[in-house]
Design an enzyme around this catalytic site. Structure first.
Site, PDB file in Angstrom:
ATOM      1  CD  GLU A  32      26.087 -35.507  20.368  1.00  0.00           C
ATOM      2  OE1 GLU A  32      26.316 -34.453  21.006  1.00  0.00           O
ATOM      3  OE2 GLU A  32      26.968 -36.340  20.129  1.00  0.00           O
ATOM      4  CB  CYS A  81      22.373 -27.712  21.894  1.00  0.00           C
ATOM      5  SG  CYS A  81      23.405 -28.218  20.497  1.00  0.00           S
TER       6      CYS A  81
END
Length: 470
Positions: free
Chosen positions: A210, A244
């Site tokens: 991720e 993010c």
């Protein structure tokens, strides 16, 4: 003193004994995780504030309560997720039991990032528990206080024979990666992601990565100034931009920029007051090293909002840059901080071309009241997630997968996608020992009659696949 080797052997032995696999065990551990969050809420909020100056509002919605809701959602659905998945059969297998069995991988390693140190460690843990794995947890060393508290709390609430926490920095992580795990889940940047994948390849260990990337935000001529400015400013400066999925840069025309910049400035004053440093709702940069990187990025283009900083406090004001060029430092890597560069383009087509020549991002955002613009941006680009007229919201719904594509990530999680990520899907066919005459046509010596019968019995028939696109 217990070594990595001793702990890993203990956890692997527990998995092989079947300790982590019964549904009752999984349910008990998920309930224990919920109690950890509820009974230690004040302490968790305190360490998040110490590490990141994270206010209670952001800590609750993006960390503590976010994780708790995921655990409850998993508890509500775990029984159905664990059930074998029945599959379609051909004539040849009509009398057999054909299904997919969901099995845990075994011993799993979860390595978390510092930006949301509770969420990014415990969210994947929920999926790993639900799937029946034993787990090694590696919190980020950057958020020192949070890592220390989780290291203290997790063994108190979860079964120590199946779950372990290892703290430390890159040296300890490298040591861990020398051991064989059955699955590795990593959250962080793609530079470290490559090292994780390389280490995993030595043992042919599957991974979920991720990672982030530069999430573009296209603001069309048809944008709504007030809502766009508010939503964009919130998404860009939530957790001081250290998310993010935050918008990384804006693509828009000069005409749009002339309306957007003052609107963002007004929003920021409403959000954080005239001096954001004094606001209890505005965060700080996670580390001195990252502060220095962001300081270099501020030198790109021209500052029109913010730009102030304090190294000792690791404070960088919400900052907007204009006259930014593609070659500027701020455009060379993911920003991951409270800096929003604006690049000027002349059309949506130019924006799409700009996005498509770069690595696929974790998210793409578009602000437009014209639905044709939204649909064209959706159809002609690729990213881990997509959201129109807002940002960050695509990651909060646990019925949607969260993950990247290419440089922004491999694999996805949240909700059932977490359970699936940490489960091996085993193809199963259960046949009886009788009716051997029915199977004799597949045995040599072969002939045309046997071939014709088997081709007919295994044939997949076409269906009408015409459908109306949305």
């Amino acid at each position: 003193m217990t070594t990595f080797t001793d702990s890993l052997l203990r956890l692997r032995s527990s998995f092989l004994s079947g300790r982590s696999q019964p549904m009752d065990f999984r349910v008990n551990q998920l309930n224990a995780l919920i109690r950890l969050l509820e009974e230690n809420e004040v302490a968790l909020l305190r360490v998040l504030y110490k590490d990141l100056h994270k206010c209670k509002f952001e800590a609750m919605i993006a960390e503590v309560d976010f994780v708790k809701n995921e655990a409850i959602y998993t508890l509500n659905n775990i029984r159905s997720w664990m059930e074998p998945e029945i599959v379609e059969k051909t004539f040849v297998t009509r009398m057999d039991q054909c299904f997919i069995q969901k099995e845990p991988f075994g011993l799993v390693l979860i390595i978390a990032a510092w930006s949301h140190p509770i969420q990014l460690l415990l969210m994947p843990l929920i999926g790993a528990i639900a799937a029946g794995n034993c787990v090694v947890l590696k919190p980020s060393e950057v958020t020192v206080q949070t890592a220390a508290l989780l290291n203290k709390l997790i063994p108190k609430y979860l079964d120590k024979e199946c779950f372990a926490v290892f703290t430390g920095g890159p040296i300890e992580t490298r040591k861990l990666l020398q051991f064989k795990f059955d699955f590795i889940f990593y959250t962080g940047n793609n530079m470290v992601g490559k090292l994780i994948m390389k280490a995993a390849a030595e043992h042919l260990t599957p991974v979920t990565l991720e990672m982030g990337g530069k999430n573009p935000c296209y603001v069309d001529q048809s944008f709504s100034p007030e809502s766009t400015a508010q939503r964009l400013a919130w998404g860009c400066f939530f957790n001081a931009g250290q998310c993010c999925t935050s918008p990384d840069y804006v693509l828009c025309s000069r005409e749009v920029q002339e309306q957007l910049v003052p609107a963002i400035g007004q929003c920021l004053e409403r959000f954080y007051g005239k001096d954001p440093r004094e606001s209890p709702d505005y965060g700080r940069i996670g580390s001195d090293e990252h502060f220095e990187e962001l300081q270099q990025m501020v030198n790109s283009g021209r500052v029109v909002i913010g730009g102030q900083s304090d190294k000792q406090d690791r404070y960088i004001a919400p900052t907007v840059l204009v006259d930014v060029q593609e070659s500027d430092p701020v455009m060379q890597k993911e920003i991951f901080g409270p800096i929003l560069p604006i690049l000027n383009i002349n059309s949506m087509e130019e924006a799409i071309a700009f996005i498509n020549k770069r690595p696929k991002p974790l998210a793409i955002y578009v602000y437009a009241t014209n639905s044709k613009v939204v649909n064209e941006m959706l159809q002609k680009t690729s990213s881990g997630g997509f959201c129109s007229n807002d940002n960050l919201m695509q990651m909060i719904l646990n019925t949607l997968p969260f993950g990247g594509v290419g440089y922004s990530g491999i694999g996805a999680y949240h909700g059932k996608f977490s359970f699936d990520t940490f489960s091996h899907k085993r193809a199963c066919v259960l046949k009886s020992g009788g009716m051997e005459k029915l199977h004799s046509s597949r045995y040599p010596p072969y002939n045309e009659q046997k071939l014709s019968w088997l081709l007919w019995a295994t044939q997949v028939r076409k269906r009408d696949c015409s459908c109306r696109l949305l």
